[in-house]
Design an enzyme around this catalytic site. Structure first.
Site, short mmCIF file in Angstrom:
data_model
loop_
_atom_site.label_atom_id
_atom_site.label_comp_id
_atom_site.label_asym_id
_atom_site.label_seq_id
_atom_site.Cartn_x
_atom_site.Cartn_y
_atom_site.Cartn_z
N LYS A 196 0.80 -1.22 0.00
CA LYS A 196 0.00 0.00 0.00
C LYS A 196 0.84 1.28 0.00
O LYS A 196 0.44 2.30 -0.56
CB LYS A 196 -0.94 0.02 1.21
CG LYS A 196 -2.01 -1.07 1.20
CD LYS A 196 -3.04 -0.84 0.11
CE LYS A 196 -4.20 -1.82 0.24
NZ LYS A 196 -5.23 -1.61 -0.81
N GLU B 242 -10.24 5.50 3.05
CA GLU B 242 -10.90 4.37 3.68
C GLU B 242 -9.87 3.26 3.84
O GLU B 242 -8.83 3.27 3.18
CB GLU B 242 -12.06 3.88 2.81
CG GLU B 242 -11.67 2.92 1.69
CD GLU B 242 -10.72 3.50 0.64
OE1 GLU B 242 -9.92 2.72 0.08
OE2 GLU B 242 -10.78 4.72 0.38
N SER C 59 1.49 -9.81 -1.02
CA SER C 59 1.23 -8.37 -0.93
C SER C 59 1.38 -7.79 0.47
O SER C 59 1.48 -6.57 0.62
CB SER C 59 -0.18 -8.07 -1.45
OG SER C 59 -1.15 -8.84 -0.77
#
Length: 407
Positions: free
Chosen positions: A96, A118, A383
């Protein structure tokens, strides 16, 4: 389709990937999105911006992350070799931060004082709170009440980093409702705020921006694997919720003779409300400002969704994924909760790597696929790391006593 020119042609100026994408916005937000689009298209070709982002990735994020051969796990399964792109080693523990640092730079370029977002699993929230601290910006994170309870460690991290975490108590109290709340905030405060969407979803230009920032994952992985092995993997796979980690992994391989597979959460099963497999069970629809494939209830509204992985429980998927499936270039499969947790424990025990439950879906598919292949290699985008999931997994599954070893 000639995929060698794909990135030049998609998205279109209107932000469309074929018929998917676009920007379905309230009139008052159109100027804000036009401002973001113009700014991004300007700075993405700026050497100063690119060089600063590269410096941040190298000195702050710890990139490049390595590609790792799961030798012991592969040997247990058979002849097919499984490799991981270790995004769990990226600063903050997931992919991220790749787009959050880019979005933070964009906010500074636009002179914004505040960033909002969010989050589901909390990794995007942590990454954006990190970017806000780095760039000296105020930060508000919206998170469904259910996810706040499941992801307590990440909630604590966001607060320590200085973010205001808002628990959303509407509806299903998960990721969709968090997005709704963040959009409501943005409508009221867009002049001093930029909304940093946490995946390759939303109105144009967000799917394009997030994709571009995340492609560092696939470019690194492609170069590293080829240097390691002398050839490319047979299969490249990643989990798909909204689709940021997967689109970033997939596109650098799009013109290669490589099979590409996205893995969605089948959850508890095929019934509405038991999964979040949009591409598998959904149909075309518009939500949160973009046209894509979404899960719908009997009245055509976004259906309730479920996944053990908080970062995957979203009733739609990025428009570029919908387009790539329609083109036939990317295939989409599913993994159940049970398969994901099994992969979670096996990677932990055989390789000493505790994966995020989101990433465990892609690993579960790779393990299943490896059993079907006579030989070859599968490259998985791992990830994120699983620290955030430990309390939940232990509460629900103990320490894996009920999960069998390989036969």
């Amino acid at each position: 389709m000639d995929y060698s020119t794909y990135l030049k042609n998609y998205p279109s100026k209107e932000g469309r990937f074929g018929k998917f994408g676009g920007a379905y916005l309230p009139p008052q937000l159109v100027p804000a999105m036009d401002e973001i689009t113009e700014a991004y298209l300007t700075i993405c070709h700026s050497s100063q911006f690119i060089n600063e982002l590269r410096r941040i990735r190298r000195e702050f994020q710890g990139r490049p992350t390595p590609v790792y051969h799961c030798e012991k796990l592969s040997r247990k399964i058979g002849k097919t070799q499984i490799y991981l792109k270790r995004e769990d080693l990226n600063h903050t523990g997931a992919h991220k931060l790749n787009h959050c640092m880019g979005e933070g730079l964009l906010a500074k370029f636009l002179g914004k004082k505040r960033i909002i977002a969010e989050t589901g699993a909390g990794q995007h929230g942590v990454a954006l709170a990190t970017a806000a601290a780095f760039f000296g910006l105020d930060c508000t994170i919206y998170m469904g009440e259910v996810d706040v309870a499941k992801q307590a460690p990440n909630v604590a991290r966001m607060k320590i980093l200085g973010a205001n975490v808002v628990s959303v108590k509407d509806g299903q109290r998960t990721l969709k409702e968090a997005v709704d709340a963040a959009f409501a905030d943005y409508l009221e405060n867009y002049k001093e705020t930029i909304y940093c969407i946490g995946s390759a979803v939303g109105p144009h230009p967000f799917p394009m921006m997030v994709r571009d920032f995340q492609m560092v994952v696939g470019y690194e992985a492609r170069e590293q694997f080829q240097e390691m092995m002398g050839f490319l993997p047979d299969v490249v796979t990643a989990c798909v919720g909204g689709g940021s980690n997967s689109i970033g992994m997939f596109l650098p391989f799009i013109n290669d003779p490589v099979e590409i597979v996205g893995v969605e959460p089948l959850g508890r099963g095929e019934k509405i409300g038991d999964n979040a497999a949009s591409m598998t069970y959904g149909s075309e629809g518009v939500m949160h400002g973009f046209d894509s494939i979404m899960l719908k209830d009997s009245s055509g509204e976004p259906a309730p969704v479920y996944s053990i992985a908080s970062g995957l429980d979203y009733p739609s998927v990025g428009p570029e994924h919908a387009f790539l499936r329609e083109c036939g270039r990317v295939k989409y499969d599913v993994a159940t909760d049970r398969e994901a947790v099994d992969a979670f424990f096996k990677l932990s025990r055989y390789e000493g790597i505790i994966p995020a439950l989101e990433s465990s879906h892609a690993l579960a598919y790779a393990m299943r696929r490896a059993k079907e292949m006579d030989a070859g290699s599968i490259l998985v985008n791992l990830s994120g790391r699983g620290d955030k999931d430990l309390d939940y997994v232990i509460e629900k599954y103990g320490y894996g006593e009920d999960f069998k070893d390989f036969d």
